[in-house]
Design an enzyme around this catalytic site. Sequence first.
Site, PDB file in Angstrom:
ATOM      1  N   LYS A  53       0.842  -1.202   0.000  1.00 31.80           N
ATOM      2  CA  LYS A  53       0.000   0.000   0.000  1.00 31.80           C
ATOM      3  C   LYS A  53       0.881   1.257   0.000  1.00 31.80           C
ATOM      4  O   LYS A  53       0.581   2.246  -0.680  1.00 31.80           O
ATOM      5  CB  LYS A  53      -0.929  -0.011   1.227  1.00 31.80           C
ATOM      6  CG  LYS A  53      -2.021  -1.074   1.105  1.00 31.80           C
ATOM      7  CD  LYS A  53      -2.857  -1.272   2.362  1.00 31.80           C
ATOM      8  CE  LYS A  53      -3.801  -2.466   2.153  1.00 31.80           C
ATOM      9  NZ  LYS A  53      -4.759  -2.697   3.212  1.00 31.80           N
ATOM     10  N   GLN A  97      -5.016  -2.356   9.302  1.00 36.95           N
ATOM     11  CA  GLN A  97      -4.861  -3.635   8.603  1.00 36.95           C
ATOM     12  C   GLN A  97      -5.507  -4.762   9.403  1.00 36.95           C
ATOM     13  O   GLN A  97      -5.269  -4.909  10.599  1.00 36.95           O
ATOM     14  CB  GLN A  97      -3.359  -3.918   8.378  1.00 36.95           C
ATOM     15  CG  GLN A  97      -3.084  -5.124   7.506  1.00 36.95           C
ATOM     16  CD  GLN A  97      -3.612  -4.955   6.073  1.00 36.95           C
ATOM     17  OE1 GLN A  97      -3.650  -3.850   5.538  1.00 36.95           O
ATOM     18  NE2 GLN A  97      -4.053  -6.046   5.462  1.00 36.95           N
ATOM     19  N   ASP A 120     -11.044   2.515   3.975  1.00 31.16           N
ATOM     20  CA  ASP A 120     -11.482   1.151   3.681  1.00 31.16           C
ATOM     21  C   ASP A 120     -12.996   1.051   3.492  1.00 31.16           C
ATOM     22  O   ASP A 120     -13.502   0.014   3.077  1.00 31.16           O
ATOM     23  CB  ASP A 120     -11.121   0.247   4.878  1.00 31.16           C
ATOM     24  CG  ASP A 120      -9.930  -0.653   4.578  1.00 31.16           C
ATOM     25  OD1 ASP A 120      -9.648  -0.888   3.389  1.00 31.16           O
ATOM     26  OD2 ASP A 120      -9.297  -1.110   5.539  1.00 31.16           O
TER      27      ASP A 120
HETATM   28  N1  LIG Z   1      -8.040  -3.129   6.435  1.00 29.83           N
HETATM   29  C1  LIG Z   1      -8.067  -4.120   5.541  1.00 29.83           C
HETATM   30  N2  LIG Z   1      -7.523  -5.312   5.859  1.00 29.83           N
HETATM   31  C2  LIG Z   1      -7.579  -6.306   4.927  1.00 29.83           C
HETATM   32  C3  LIG Z   1      -8.131  -6.080   3.639  1.00 29.83           C
HETATM   33  C4  LIG Z   1      -8.683  -4.817   3.354  1.00 29.83           C
HETATM   34  O1  LIG Z   1      -9.239  -4.552   2.251  1.00 29.83           O
HETATM   35  N3  LIG Z   1      -8.626  -3.857   4.324  1.00 29.83           N
HETATM   36  N4  LIG Z   1      -8.054  -7.080   2.668  1.00 29.83           N
HETATM   37  C5  LIG Z   1      -7.169  -8.208   2.881  1.00 29.83           C
HETATM   38  C6  LIG Z   1      -5.717  -7.979   2.573  1.00 29.83           C
HETATM   39  N5  LIG Z   1      -5.396  -7.008   1.522  1.00 29.83           N
HETATM   40  C7  LIG Z   1      -5.493  -5.692   1.801  1.00 29.83           C
HETATM   41  O2  LIG Z   1      -5.336  -5.239   2.894  1.00 29.83           O
HETATM   42  C8  LIG Z   1      -4.762  -7.410   0.312  1.00 29.83           C
HETATM   43  C9  LIG Z   1      -4.746  -8.717  -0.094  1.00 29.83           C
HETATM   44  C10 LIG Z   1      -4.040  -9.087  -1.230  1.00 29.83           C
HETATM   45  C11 LIG Z   1      -3.336  -8.152  -1.971  1.00 29.83           C
HETATM   46  C12 LIG Z   1      -2.511  -8.510  -3.147  1.00 29.83           C
HETATM   47  O3  LIG Z   1      -2.131  -7.646  -3.905  1.00 29.83           O
HETATM   48  N6  LIG Z   1      -2.161  -9.781  -3.323  1.00 29.83           N
HETATM   49  C13 LIG Z   1      -1.302 -10.212  -4.385  1.00 29.83           C
HETATM   50  C14 LIG Z   1      -0.451 -11.390  -3.910  1.00 29.83           C
HETATM   51  C15 LIG Z   1       0.359 -11.054  -2.720  1.00 29.83           C
HETATM   52  C16 LIG Z   1       1.273 -12.179  -2.214  1.00 29.83           C
HETATM   53  O4  LIG Z   1       2.047 -12.713  -2.990  1.00 29.83           O
HETATM   54  O5  LIG Z   1       1.183 -12.439  -1.013  1.00 29.83           O
HETATM   55  C17 LIG Z   1      -2.139 -10.668  -5.554  1.00 29.83           C
HETATM   56  O6  LIG Z   1      -3.277 -11.113  -5.350  1.00 29.83           O
HETATM   57  O7  LIG Z   1      -1.635 -10.595  -6.674  1.00 29.83           O
HETATM   58  C18 LIG Z   1      -3.384  -6.852  -1.568  1.00 29.83           C
HETATM   59  C19 LIG Z   1      -4.082  -6.472  -0.443  1.00 29.83           C
HETATM   60  C20 LIG Z   1      -7.218  -8.624   4.346  1.00 29.83           C
HETATM   61  N7  LIG Z   1      -7.034  -7.513   5.216  1.00 29.83           N
END
Ligand SMILES: Nc1nc2c(c(=O)[nH]1)N[C@@H](CN(C=O)c1ccc(C(=O)N[C@@H](CCC(=O)O)C(=O)O)cc1)CN2
Length: 295
Positions: A53, A97, A120
Amino acid sequence: MTAQILDGKATAAAIKSDLVSRVEALKAKGIHPGLGTVLVGEDPGSKWYVAGKHRDCAEIGVASLRRDLPETATQEEIEAAVRELNEDPACTGYIVQLPLPKGINTNRVLELIDPAKDADGLHPMNLGRLVLGESGPLPCTPQGVIQLLRHHGVEINGAHVVVVGRGITVGRSIGLLLTRRSENATVTLCHTGTRDLPGILRQADIIVAAAGVRHLIGPDDVKPGAAVLDVGVSRDEHGKIAGDVHPGVAEVAGWISPNPGGVGPMTRAQLLVNVVEAAERNAKADADAGAGHDG
Ligand SMILES: Nc1nc2c(c(=O)[nH]1)N[C@@H](CN(C=O)c1ccc(C(=O)N[C@@H](CCC(=O)O)C(=O)O)cc1)CN2
């Protein structure tokens, strides 16, 4: 059939590139958007997401502020970090988070966030605005899912969308978005208590899988040609990601989002949209208030 790819990486890149000029326009008016994050503990996934982020912010010219707390942080210490960001003028939007460590009352923390800085869209006031159809920040993953479908021309209007998972960041709110008149979908929300999940899944035009159960959805659960979005994340002992959707589904589905590379990047892009839109809303409110003065 081999499914077409719902490419989250490319779609997110397009969204981010559009935001660059909006950030420049804000800065020209003296408004400097800044995203804050509150991260508690050492969970490698959460640390990676938060780092991502901040990288995204740097890419589009948004400042970023971090509040990193140890796993042992108390409810009071976490709430103090939230209050600090509420007060900090350099922070125009922020996120806590999730998940927070066991023993922390997550709802109490989310309720303390200043709704005007809730990047969020998870504050009860903003979820309430969504219920009422008023404008406000939209939950990032659900809105990312919708943007990904729209970008690839997948028909949402009239579609039967089956969502698996009832977590706060996806399952609980996605139905609110998809059933707005602008989207016009019919939504069935399934969870661990659902009877005959395969039978319901097979009726879906669009499946949103957010259960966090490795390969929960197999080829026999999917109607041929359906769009399948894989939001779930599980990791094996080497840290490698597995989604909720079995790779064999690509032979049946019409559309599929890869995982990684699908909904994850869209979640991050939508967070930036929320930060920029909040700064734009506040700039407009300030301008309107200024226009109201006659001196
Ligand atoms: N406050 C929040 N917490 C969480 C959220 C949220 O929207 N707000 N969502 C998820 C986690 N998340 C953002 O926070 C999130 C998940 C995945 C990715 C991402 O880019 N993933 C990559 C792979 C990453 C890896 O290799 O580990 C992908 O899918 O290509 C970004 C953000 C839970 N918590």
